[in-house]
Motif scaffolding. Sequence first.
Motif, mmCIF file in Angstrom:
data_model
loop_
_atom_site.group_PDB
_atom_site.id
_atom_site.type_symbol
_atom_site.label_atom_id
_atom_site.label_comp_id
_atom_site.label_asym_id
_atom_site.label_seq_id
_atom_site.Cartn_x
_atom_site.Cartn_y
_atom_site.Cartn_z
ATOM 1 N N ALA A 160 -13.626 -1.878 -30.680
ATOM 2 C CA ALA A 160 -12.965 -1.520 -29.424
ATOM 3 C C ALA A 160 -12.276 -0.172 -29.587
ATOM 4 N N TRP A 161 -12.130 0.526 -28.470
ATOM 5 C CA TRP A 161 -11.283 1.718 -28.446
ATOM 6 C C TRP A 161 -9.832 1.257 -28.561
ATOM 7 N N GLU A 162 -9.043 1.974 -29.326
ATOM 8 C CA GLU A 162 -7.627 1.649 -29.462
ATOM 9 C C GLU A 162 -6.786 2.830 -28.991
ATOM 10 N N LEU A 163 -6.037 2.613 -27.915
ATOM 11 C CA LEU A 163 -5.112 3.621 -27.385
ATOM 12 C C LEU A 163 -3.711 3.208 -27.788
ATOM 13 N N TYR A 164 -3.045 4.042 -28.573
ATOM 14 C CA TYR A 164 -1.826 3.616 -29.279
ATOM 15 C C TYR A 164 -0.694 4.604 -29.023
ATOM 16 N N GLY A 189 6.691 8.862 -30.028
ATOM 17 C CA GLY A 189 6.165 9.670 -28.935
ATOM 18 C C GLY A 189 4.709 10.018 -29.091
ATOM 19 N N ASP A 190 4.164 9.872 -30.312
ATOM 20 C CA ASP A 190 2.760 10.204 -30.527
ATOM 21 C C ASP A 190 1.854 9.212 -29.801
ATOM 22 N N VAL A 191 0.749 9.743 -29.276
ATOM 23 C CA VAL A 191 -0.287 8.917 -28.643
ATOM 24 C C VAL A 191 -1.623 9.295 -29.268
ATOM 25 N N ALA A 192 -2.382 8.305 -29.710
ATOM 26 C CA ALA A 192 -3.665 8.569 -30.369
ATOM 27 C C ALA A 192 -4.727 7.603 -29.864
ATOM 28 N N ARG A 232 8.400 -0.207 -32.836
ATOM 29 C CA ARG A 232 7.798 -0.640 -31.558
ATOM 30 C C ARG A 232 6.659 0.293 -31.183
ATOM 31 N N TYR A 233 5.601 -0.308 -30.664
ATOM 32 C CA TYR A 233 4.493 0.481 -30.138
ATOM 33 C C TYR A 233 3.856 -0.256 -28.963
ATOM 34 N N LEU A 234 3.177 0.490 -28.123
ATOM 35 C CA LEU A 234 2.371 -0.060 -27.035
ATOM 36 C C LEU A 234 0.912 0.244 -27.354
ATOM 37 N N MET A 235 0.039 -0.723 -27.134
ATOM 38 C CA MET A 235 -1.362 -0.513 -27.482
ATOM 39 C C MET A 235 -2.268 -1.198 -26.473
ATOM 40 N N ALA A 236 -3.266 -0.434 -26.001
ATOM 41 C CA ALA A 236 -4.324 -0.998 -25.167
ATOM 42 C C ALA A 236 -5.626 -0.853 -25.935
ATOM 43 N N ALA A 237 -6.373 -1.932 -26.057
ATOM 44 C CA ALA A 237 -7.658 -1.906 -26.750
ATOM 45 C C ALA A 237 -8.723 -2.427 -25.797
ATOM 46 N N PHE A 238 -9.859 -1.740 -25.746
ATOM 47 C CA PHE A 238 -10.890 -2.125 -24.783
ATOM 48 C C PHE A 238 -12.269 -1.804 -25.337
ATOM 49 N N ASP A 239 -13.192 -2.708 -25.064
ATOM 50 C CA ASP A 239 -14.576 -2.520 -25.468
ATOM 51 C C ASP A 239 -15.211 -1.422 -24.610
ATOM 52 N N HIS A 240 -16.200 -0.729 -25.183
ATOM 53 C CA HIS A 240 -16.838 0.337 -24.409
ATOM 54 C C HIS A 240 -17.582 -0.223 -23.201
ATOM 55 N N GLY A 297 -2.247 15.783 -26.730
ATOM 56 C CA GLY A 297 -1.247 16.827 -26.587
ATOM 57 C C GLY A 297 -0.136 16.425 -25.632
ATOM 58 N N PRO A 298 0.822 17.321 -25.411
ATOM 59 C CA PRO A 298 2.027 16.984 -24.622
ATOM 60 C C PRO A 298 1.749 16.454 -23.219
#
Length: 288
Positions: A38-42, A63-66, A90-98, A128-129
């Motif tokens: 899955a794609w991981e947006l973190y 503050g980083d997003v990857a 603490r982190y927020l993460m969305a993971a989704f299949d292509h 980026g910002p």
Amino acid sequence: MEDTAIPYELPEAENHSFFFIDQRVETRTEAKLHRHDAWELYYVVHGYGSRTAGDTCQPFTAGDVALIPPSMLHRWEYAPESADTDGRIRYLMAAFDHSLVKRCMEAFPEVRNRLAGIPFPTDALKFGPESSRIIRKLLSEMTGMDELERLSAMLRLLPTVFTSPDHTFAGRPMRIERDVRRMQQIAAYVMAHYVHAISLKEIAAEVGMNRSAFCSYFKRCKGMTFSQFVTQYRLNTACELLKHSQKQVSEICYLVGFNDVPHFNRMFKKAKRMSPKAYRNAESIKSP
């Protein structure tokens, strides 16, 4: 890396289009080196440390997003001293299949208009910002949403994630990973088509290479030519048929992709130091 990479399956895959989590945990309980399809947006809300993504290790801060591509080895290792007063990060993460991306493009022209024809990244990305600001806002809003509202937010996220111009490199798949996947793809193709002639042009196209590059790549990885590999596979398959069936040698010859019995006999004898009939006899003696 001394950690053993572990496969990880995202929870609730059957009942949700994607996985979202607002996680607040102690640093020692954060995931080890792992991968998932899955794609991981973190988004790092609180804490800092080092991020391993593929072949690259980089520091990260709050503050980083990857974005981590599917199947890439990765790990977020938080420094213990970066925890809050309760010892947590603490982190927020969305993971989704292509497949979610594909379904959205098929169902919604607005999404398709934004994403059609774009090259989806194979490298990990750090945003980026400006893109980070948009993604942080949407992920933060998801925390207080119900599942339908989150799905709506995801539709807004996808174009930003995949068309953002302000991102930097954060890791590429390790070469050994790419080689293993590609060789598995080649082997699977041979297993499915060995009965017929397999041209260098078609197998090269199967793995997205030109003929010359494929020949060099295959020889480097396997220490033999592709033709030798196919012949070896056909002969090994013939051995199994000789051991476990009563089929005639001539029938086995054609079943494993040879189109000439004398040639099959010569190749078999060269590889096994005996004829197919002698091999069958020798194997029958071994059997109880």
